[in-house]
Design a protein around this motif. Structure first.
Motif, mmCIF file in Angstrom:
data_model
loop_
_atom_site.group_PDB
_atom_site.id
_atom_site.type_symbol
_atom_site.label_atom_id
_atom_site.label_comp_id
_atom_site.label_asym_id
_atom_site.label_seq_id
_atom_site.Cartn_x
_atom_site.Cartn_y
_atom_site.Cartn_z
ATOM 1 N N ILE A 129 0.847 -1.188 0.000
ATOM 2 C CA ILE A 129 0.000 0.000 0.000
ATOM 3 C C ILE A 129 0.885 1.241 0.000
ATOM 4 O O ILE A 129 1.693 1.446 0.904
ATOM 5 N N ASP A 130 0.744 2.031 -1.041
ATOM 6 C CA ASP A 130 1.476 3.291 -1.145
ATOM 7 C C ASP A 130 0.587 4.421 -0.642
ATOM 8 O O ASP A 130 -0.618 4.458 -0.929
ATOM 9 N N VAL A 131 1.187 5.334 0.096
ATOM 10 C CA VAL A 131 0.435 6.461 0.659
ATOM 11 C C VAL A 131 1.129 7.760 0.279
ATOM 12 O O VAL A 131 2.357 7.879 0.402
ATOM 13 N N LYS A 132 0.329 8.715 -0.186
ATOM 14 C CA LYS A 132 0.874 9.998 -0.643
ATOM 15 C C LYS A 132 -0.007 11.129 -0.112
ATOM 16 O O LYS A 132 -1.224 10.982 -0.016
ATOM 17 N N LYS A 133 0.613 12.234 0.209
ATOM 18 C CA LYS A 133 -0.158 13.378 0.696
ATOM 19 C C LYS A 133 -0.758 14.155 -0.470
ATOM 20 O O LYS A 133 -0.115 14.336 -1.499
ATOM 21 N N ASP A 134 -2.001 14.621 -0.270
ATOM 22 C CA ASP A 134 -2.622 15.447 -1.301
ATOM 23 C C ASP A 134 -2.199 16.898 -1.106
ATOM 24 O O ASP A 134 -1.366 17.216 -0.244
ATOM 25 N N TRP A 135 -2.784 17.804 -1.867
ATOM 26 C CA TRP A 135 -2.346 19.200 -1.831
ATOM 27 C C TRP A 135 -2.666 19.889 -0.502
ATOM 28 O O TRP A 135 -2.101 20.936 -0.182
ATOM 29 N N LEU A 136 -3.531 19.244 0.290
ATOM 30 C CA LEU A 136 -3.841 19.776 1.616
ATOM 31 C C LEU A 136 -3.013 19.101 2.718
ATOM 32 O O LEU A 136 -3.199 19.385 3.891
#
Length: 255
Positions: A129-136
């Motif tokens: 599972i890859d996790v990435k932050k959004d623009w917020l």
């Protein structure tokens, strides 16, 4: 034996070994088989090999390359990339691979996790599972094959895939990939809180202290890429692995 596994993660592209930064800027770092031979000599705990473009390019696994890698690898091996059917999984296990890592197929078809687990056991199935932050700045599950952030919350996805039969979770912080800036310990703590299976932390390790922080946050094992293949500020390619005594002092041993 160490309390926690320390696992090099190797990325494949066209049979060669590469390393990315934040899942971009792929840099060729050498021949995968040669790297495995070095890790054999250093008595590595386990190895993860991922063909990161297979699912993105709708390719089946490169069984010939997997076979060569498995034949050379003297430690437990986990392979991921392009696995989309029980047949694919069976062929990979027949090559001598102990575990299969699923992401794209697990997200679209959790039933495949169940199929593989029922035939080969949950211990043979890892979900990545890859996790990435959004623009917020909010953490979102990231589907690397499509490059999209998913709406399903991380905790719900973790529960769904573990309930489907996954025996282990590889959790990777995309924003830290290859940057040698330390693990996202909050992410590791969150993932570990929601599952009762081992969690492998990945993304950002720069030193042994980072391993300790990940374990303290709940990780059962730690994985890294750049830490094991680069050396110095100019990122010179050098395949390395800490001495057992150093890892023992950092992580301790099983009683």
């Amino acid at each position: 034996m160490l309390k926690n596994r320390v696992i090099p993660t190797l990325l494949l592209q066209n049979g060669g070994l590469i390393k990315t930064r934040k899942f971009k800027q792929a840099q060729y770092v050498g021949d995968a088989v040669n790297a495995i031979r070095i890790f054999n000599e250093k008595e590595v705990d386990e190895l993860i090999v991922l063909d990161i473009y297979a699912s993105r390019e709708s390719r089946r696994p490169d069984f010939e390359t997997i076979g060569r890698i498995a034949e050379e690898c003297f430690m437990p091996l986990c392979y991921g990339g392009g696995v989309s059917s029980l047949e694919d999984a069976s062929r990979i296990y027949q090559c001598g691979v102990e575990k299969i890592s699923l992401q794209t197929a697990a997200l679209s078809n959790p039933g495949l996790v169940t199929e593989i687990a029922q035939k080969y056991g949950s211990q043979a199935v890892t979900v990545s599972i890859d996790v990435k932050k959004d623009w917020l700045g909010r953490r979102k599950v990231y589907a690397s094959a499509s490059g999209k952030l998913l709406k399903e919350p991380l905790d719900a996805l973790l529960k769904r895939l573990v309930d489907a039969g996954a025996g282990e979770v590889l959790i990777n912080a995309v924003d830290r990939d290859g940057d040698l800036c330390g693990y996202d310990v909050a992410l590791i703590a969150e993932a570990s809180h929601h599952v009762n299976v081992p969690v492998i932390a990945c993304g950002g390790a720069a030193n042994l202290d980072d391993f300790k922080k990940a374990v303290d946050a709940g990780a059962s094992a730690v994985a890294a890429g750049a830490f094991f293949v680069f050396h110095g500020p100019h990122r010179a390619v050098l395949i390395t692995y800490p001495k057992y005594e150093e890892l023992e002092q950092t992580l301790g041993v099983k009683s």
